[in-house]
Write a protein that holds these residues in place. Sequence first.
Motif, PDB file in Angstrom:
ATOM      1  N   LEU A   8       0.866  -1.192   0.000  1.00 20.56           N
ATOM      2  CA  LEU A   8       0.000   0.000   0.000  1.00 20.56           C
ATOM      3  C   LEU A   8       0.897   1.234   0.000  1.00 20.56           C
ATOM      4  O   LEU A   8       1.754   1.386   0.872  1.00 20.56           O
ATOM      5  N   GLY A   9       0.687   2.105  -0.994  1.00 21.81           N
ATOM      6  CA  GLY A   9       1.602   3.235  -1.175  1.00 21.81           C
ATOM      7  C   GLY A   9       2.719   2.842  -2.127  1.00 21.81           C
ATOM      8  O   GLY A   9       3.878   3.221  -1.958  1.00 21.81           O
ATOM      9  N   ALA A  10       2.333   2.065  -3.164  1.00 24.40           N
ATOM     10  CA  ALA A  10       3.321   1.456  -4.064  1.00 24.40           C
ATOM     11  C   ALA A  10       4.069   2.480  -4.911  1.00 24.40           C
ATOM     12  O   ALA A  10       5.181   2.211  -5.377  1.00 24.40           O
ATOM     13  N   THR A  11       3.460   3.653  -5.123  1.00 21.29           N
ATOM     14  CA  THR A  11       4.087   4.650  -5.998  1.00 21.29           C
ATOM     15  C   THR A  11       4.984   5.622  -5.230  1.00 21.29           C
ATOM     16  O   THR A  11       5.559   6.530  -5.816  1.00 21.29           O
ATOM     17  N   GLY A  12       5.104   5.425  -3.929  1.00 20.41           N
ATOM     18  CA  GLY A  12       5.892   6.360  -3.119  1.00 20.41           C
ATOM     19  C   GLY A  12       7.342   5.938  -2.975  1.00 20.41           C
ATOM     20  O   GLY A  12       7.797   4.966  -3.584  1.00 20.41           O
ATOM     21  N   SER A  13       8.041   6.681  -2.129  1.00 24.09           N
ATOM     22  CA  SER A  13       9.458   6.434  -1.893  1.00 24.09           C
ATOM     23  C   SER A  13       9.677   5.065  -1.240  1.00 24.09           C
ATOM     24  O   SER A  13      10.498   4.252  -1.698  1.00 24.09           O
ATOM     25  N   ILE A  14       8.934   4.766  -0.189  1.00 27.93           N
ATOM     26  CA  ILE A  14       9.051   3.446   0.455  1.00 27.93           C
ATOM     27  C   ILE A  14       8.560   2.365  -0.514  1.00 27.93           C
ATOM     28  O   ILE A  14       9.164   1.297  -0.633  1.00 27.93           O
ATOM     29  N   GLY A  15       7.457   2.669  -1.211  1.00 33.79           N
ATOM     30  CA  GLY A  15       6.892   1.702  -2.160  1.00 33.79           C
ATOM     31  C   GLY A  15       7.910   1.265  -3.201  1.00 33.79           C
ATOM     32  O   GLY A  15       8.086   0.064  -3.464  1.00 33.79           O
ATOM     33  N   SER A  35      -2.294   2.826  -4.594  1.00 32.56           N
ATOM     34  CA  SER A  35      -1.743   4.192  -4.580  1.00 32.56           C
ATOM     35  C   SER A  35      -2.885   5.135  -4.212  1.00 32.56           C
ATOM     36  O   SER A  35      -4.040   4.700  -4.098  1.00 32.56           O
ATOM     37  N   GLY A  36      -2.551   6.419  -4.035  1.00 31.12           N
ATOM     38  CA  GLY A  36      -3.585   7.388  -3.680  1.00 31.12           C
ATOM     39  C   GLY A  36      -4.251   7.988  -4.895  1.00 31.12           C
ATOM     40  O   GLY A  36      -5.479   8.068  -4.987  1.00 31.12           O
ATOM     41  N   SER A  37      -3.433   8.415  -5.870  1.00 31.18           N
ATOM     42  CA  SER A  37      -3.998   9.031  -7.069  1.00 31.18           C
ATOM     43  C   SER A  37      -3.235   8.647  -8.342  1.00 31.18           C
ATOM     44  O   SER A  37      -3.807   8.646  -9.428  1.00 31.18           O
ATOM     45  N   HIS A  38      -1.962   8.313  -8.230  1.00 35.31           N
ATOM     46  CA  HIS A  38      -1.211   7.930  -9.432  1.00 35.31           C
ATOM     47  C   HIS A  38      -1.718   6.582  -9.964  1.00 35.31           C
ATOM     48  O   HIS A  38      -1.976   5.667  -9.179  1.00 35.31           O
ATOM     49  N   PRO A  39      -1.826   6.460 -11.300  1.00 38.72           N
ATOM     50  CA  PRO A  39      -2.273   5.185 -11.851  1.00 38.72           C
ATOM     51  C   PRO A  39      -1.276   4.056 -11.551  1.00 38.72           C
ATOM     52  O   PRO A  39      -0.069   4.297 -11.543  1.00 38.72           O
ATOM     53  N   LEU A  95       5.074  -1.855   9.140  1.00 40.73           N
ATOM     54  CA  LEU A  95       4.484  -0.514   9.264  1.00 40.73           C
ATOM     55  C   LEU A  95       5.475   0.599   8.975  1.00 40.73           C
ATOM     56  O   LEU A  95       6.388   0.862   9.754  1.00 40.73           O
ATOM     57  N   ALA A  96       5.265   1.259   7.826  1.00 40.40           N
ATOM     58  CA  ALA A  96       5.994   2.501   7.546  1.00 40.40           C
ATOM     59  C   ALA A  96       5.101   3.693   7.898  1.00 40.40           C
ATOM     60  O   ALA A  96       5.584   4.730   8.346  1.00 40.40           O
ATOM     61  N   ASN A  97       3.788   3.495   7.710  1.00 41.45           N
ATOM     62  CA  ASN A  97       2.808   4.574   7.904  1.00 41.45           C
ATOM     63  C   ASN A  97       2.623   4.886   9.399  1.00 41.45           C
ATOM     64  O   ASN A  97       1.641   4.513  10.033  1.00 41.45           O
ATOM     65  N   LYS A  98       3.605   5.610   9.952  1.00 44.54           N
ATOM     66  CA  LYS A  98       3.601   5.884  11.394  1.00 44.54           C
ATOM     67  C   LYS A  98       2.367   6.673  11.816  1.00 44.54           C
ATOM     68  O   LYS A  98       1.877   6.542  12.932  1.00 44.54           O
ATOM     69  N   GLU A  99       1.868   7.529  10.888  1.00 39.19           N
ATOM     70  CA  GLU A  99       0.728   8.386  11.245  1.00 39.19           C
ATOM     71  C   GLU A  99      -0.470   7.557  11.702  1.00 39.19           C
ATOM     72  O   GLU A  99      -1.233   7.998  12.567  1.00 39.19           O
ATOM     73  N   SER A 100      -0.646   6.350  11.123  1.00 40.09           N
ATOM     74  CA  SER A 100      -1.818   5.550  11.498  1.00 40.09           C
ATOM     75  C   SER A 100      -1.714   5.059  12.933  1.00 40.09           C
ATOM     76  O   SER A 100      -2.702   5.060  13.661  1.00 40.09           O
ATOM     77  N   VAL A 122       8.868  -0.388  10.119  1.00 38.76           N
ATOM     78  CA  VAL A 122       9.753  -0.098   8.981  1.00 38.76           C
ATOM     79  C   VAL A 122      10.523   1.201   9.225  1.00 38.76           C
ATOM     80  O   VAL A 122      11.629   1.377   8.716  1.00 38.76           O
ATOM     81  N   ASP A 123       9.959   2.088  10.010  1.00 38.64           N
ATOM     82  CA  ASP A 123      10.700   3.302  10.374  1.00 38.64           C
ATOM     83  C   ASP A 123      12.074   2.860  10.885  1.00 38.64           C
ATOM     84  O   ASP A 123      12.155   1.959  11.726  1.00 38.64           O
ATOM     85  N   SER A 124      13.127   3.492  10.396  1.00 39.36           N
ATOM     86  CA  SER A 124      14.472   2.969  10.689  1.00 39.36           C
ATOM     87  C   SER A 124      14.786   2.957  12.186  1.00 39.36           C
ATOM     88  O   SER A 124      15.381   2.003  12.695  1.00 39.36           O
ATOM     89  N   SER A 176      16.605  10.308   1.617  1.00 41.51           N
ATOM     90  CA  SER A 176      15.814  10.683   0.448  1.00 41.51           C
ATOM     91  C   SER A 176      14.419  10.090   0.629  1.00 41.51           C
ATOM     92  O   SER A 176      14.257   8.869   0.645  1.00 41.51           O
ATOM     93  N   MET A 177      13.399  10.943   0.771  1.00 43.07           N
ATOM     94  CA  MET A 177      12.075  10.460   1.188  1.00 43.07           C
ATOM     95  C   MET A 177      10.979  11.244   0.470  1.00 43.07           C
ATOM     96  O   MET A 177      11.239  12.205  -0.241  1.00 43.07           O
ATOM     97  N   GLY A 178       9.727  10.861   0.732  1.00 45.44           N
ATOM     98  CA  GLY A 178       8.585  11.598   0.191  1.00 45.44           C
ATOM     99  C   GLY A 178       8.528  13.010   0.758  1.00 45.44           C
ATOM    100  O   GLY A 178       9.189  13.329   1.740  1.00 45.44           O
ATOM    101  N   ARG A 179       7.702  13.866   0.126  1.00 46.47           N
ATOM    102  CA  ARG A 179       7.698  15.298   0.468  1.00 46.47           C
ATOM    103  C   ARG A 179       7.187  15.563   1.885  1.00 46.47           C
ATOM    104  O   ARG A 179       7.753  16.364   2.622  1.00 46.47           O
TER     105      ARG A 179
END
Length: 359
Positions: A8-15, A35-39, A95-100, A122-124, A176-179
């Motif tokens: 989940l989040g395949a188009t991102g930096s971790i993905g 992904s959220g919006s990218h095809p 789990l990379a999505n720490k916000e959840s 997954v957070d280092s 080097s990470m997402g925005r």
Amino acid sequence: MRKRIALLGATGSIGAQALEIVDLNPELEICALASGSHPIDELAVTRGVRHAQVGGDLTNLLEASEPDVVLNAVVGFAGVGATIWALDRGVTLALANKESLVAAGELALQAWRKGGGLLVPVDSEHSAVFQCFEGRRAETVDSLVLTASGGPFRNRPIEELVSVTVEEALAHPTWSMGRKITVDSATLANKGLELIEAHYLFDMPYERIDVVVHPSSVLHALVRFRDGAALAHLGHPDMRVPISFALTYPDRRATPVRQLDLSAGLTLEFEPPDLDRFPLLQLAREAGERGGTFPCAFNAANEIAVSAFLDGRIGFLDIAGIVADALAEVDGAPARDLDELVEADGTARRVAAGRLAPV
Ligand SMILES: NC(=O)c1ccc[n+]([C@@H]2O[C@H](COP(=O)([O-])OP(=O)(O)OC[C@H]3O[C@@H](n4cnc5c(N)ncnc54)[C@H](OP(=O)(O)O)[C@@H]3O)[C@@H](O)[C@H]2O)c1
């Protein structure tokens, strides 16, 4: 048996880095992509993945694809449903999505206790703590230390922080990470989220979790034990290591990441974080200590403020101001279920959005 992974989040930096790790390990297989919006149709076709989804309810995708592992690399609160889904069913959660975890807090812990599955961070920093903890008895642990790079503005005086640009905030010195997470690293909100994440993951009171600035990001975390010993985790700052650790756990497969060369010289420098210039770290600690849905509100307001900063609507220092205002306004009442959590998240978002000037 191949491990079937829902990415989940395949188009991102971790993905993208996760796909690289999957390609290195024949025993890993992708069974779902989101992904959220990218095809992602093309990616799904290339990889022969039947279950792919852009946006929408991630739990439908998870139900349909029946993964062995959910790699949650979505950014923000949008990942909360998938985290709860995996924890509740005892499906391994990478789990990379720490916000959840920060937002769901006690609800996530309840689901984890019910499901009884494995949660590998997954957070280092948390991967590092997880590894230093492995096989130790909880009562032998004294405290945790999370390291922070300090971000691109570590040495900037506060007068200059008022006018730093988005480009400067996005120029992270070591990772080097997402925005969104890159801006969070520049404000130290990321370390605040990680502090709350560590509290929930390792059942550790806040007063026993320290944060220290370590500019080279080579030492990821340290666990102190009651006998005066401390175990640390070191390595080049490269997310493929914790991603690979989580996906191949407990086998710890090889990665292309080079070894640390100590004979070439290694200096480990540490300094305390400057909470006057980077107040979001302290705001996160206070939100965590207050409990209830205050961490959820911290995250929600931060997401709104970071997005506004990236859009050029507010300045860098306004991010902390908006989060502080939102935390002062919400009631922080605990959420009894996911609906109440979504409501608390929405309230904090509305309060934070109300602080932005009209477009
Ligand atoms: N990058 C790192 O080195 C790093 C390190 C530690 C932890 N993390 C954590 O890992 C998570 C991802 O970070 P990142 O840097 O990879 O972010 P990123 O590059 O911005 O990627 C975010 C991913 O989430 C997807 N997404 C957004 N909203 C979604 C939704 N509603 N449903 C499904 N997918 C959605 C995005 O899809 P679109 O491309 O379509 O928008 C994208 O694939 C964050 O929680 C971050 O804190 C990242």
